[in-house]
Design a protein around this motif. Structure first.
Motif, PDB file in Angstrom:
ATOM      1  N   GLY A   1      14.716 -16.543 -43.557  1.00  0.00           N
ATOM      2  CA  GLY A   1      13.411 -16.308 -43.174  1.00  0.00           C
ATOM      3  C   GLY A   1      13.013 -14.789 -43.509  1.00  0.00           C
ATOM      4  O   GLY A   1      11.985 -14.512 -42.885  1.00  0.00           O
TER       5      GLY A   1
ATOM      6  N   ASN B   1      10.291 -14.328 -40.836  1.00  0.00           N
ATOM      7  CA  ASN B   1       9.868 -15.567 -40.117  1.00  0.00           C
ATOM      8  C   ASN B   1      11.042 -15.916 -39.061  1.00  0.00           C
ATOM      9  O   ASN B   1      11.857 -16.424 -39.644  1.00  0.00           O
TER      10      ASN B   1
ATOM     11  N   VAL C   1      13.139 -20.068 -38.125  1.00  0.00           N
ATOM     12  CA  VAL C   1      14.109 -20.753 -38.988  1.00  0.00           C
ATOM     13  C   VAL C   1      15.377 -20.864 -38.354  1.00  0.00           C
ATOM     14  O   VAL C   1      15.741 -20.351 -37.328  1.00  0.00           O
TER      15      VAL C   1
ATOM     16  N   GLU D   1       6.394 -22.574 -39.740  1.00  0.00           N
ATOM     17  CA  GLU D   1       6.973 -23.533 -40.282  1.00  0.00           C
ATOM     18  C   GLU D   1       7.663 -23.041 -41.721  1.00  0.00           C
ATOM     19  O   GLU D   1       8.825 -23.113 -41.950  1.00  0.00           O
ATOM     20  N   THR D   2       6.924 -22.416 -42.389  1.00  0.00           N
ATOM     21  CA  THR D   2       7.229 -22.014 -43.907  1.00  0.00           C
ATOM     22  C   THR D   2       6.342 -20.737 -43.985  1.00  0.00           C
ATOM     23  O   THR D   2       5.231 -20.896 -44.030  1.00  0.00           O
TER      24      THR D   2
END
Length: 123
Positions: free
Chosen positions: A117, A108, A111, A82-83
Motif C-alpha cells: 500500500g 494506503n 491492505v 480499497e485500492t
C-alpha cells in the motif's frame, strides 16, 4: 536528514502502526497514530498543514491540506481505501509542486500487507 533516509524512517513507523491496528479503520485513525509515532521518534511533524496556491502572484487559500509534513521536506498522504487510484497519485504530485518538496509517500493502510500500500512519489 535527506529525504530517502527520512522516508525509510516514516515507512518503518507506518508498518508499526499497521501491525498494531491492521486494516479496516478510518483514515483519520491511521493519520493520528502515525503522527503520534513520528513525534515519539523525535521527528518534527506538522499535521493537516495548509498549503496555499499562488496564482498570478497572489497567494490563495484553496483548502489544500497536507496530511503530514515531516521535517519540512517529506509529504505523507494517508489513505484507507480499497485500492489507490490515479487521482491519489495526482493529489500527492500537486502537493509536491505547491510545497516545493521533492518526495512524497502515499500510504494506503487498508491492505493486508502494508508494503503493498506504499507508493513513493518523486517530483
Amino acid at each position: 536528514m535527506i529525504e530517502n533516509k527520512l522516508s525509510k524512517k516514516v515507512i518503518g513507523y507506518a508498518i508499526e502502526v499497521h501491525k498494531s491496528l491492521g486494516p479496516g479503520l478510518l483514515e483519520s485513525a491511521y493519520k493520528e497514530c502515525l503522527f503520534y509515532k513520528l513525534n515519539q521518534g523525535g521527528l518534527f511533524v506538522e499535521k493537516e498543514k495548509p498549503l496555499p496556491l499562488v496564482f498570478e502572484g497572489v497567494k490563495l487559500e484553496c483548502g489544500y491540506r497536507v496530511d503530514l509534513l515531516v521535517e519540512k521536506q517529506l509529504i505523507v498522504e494517508v489513505k484507507a481505501v480499497e485500492t489507490l487510484a490515479d487521482i491519489h497519485m495526482a493529489q500527492v504530485l500537486t502537493y509536491l509542486r505547491l510545497s516545493g518538496c521533492r518526495l512524497g509517500l502515499l500510504i494506503n493502510f487498508n491492505v493486508v500487507l502494508l508494503k503493498n500500500g506504499i507508493k513513493r512519489v518523486i517530483l
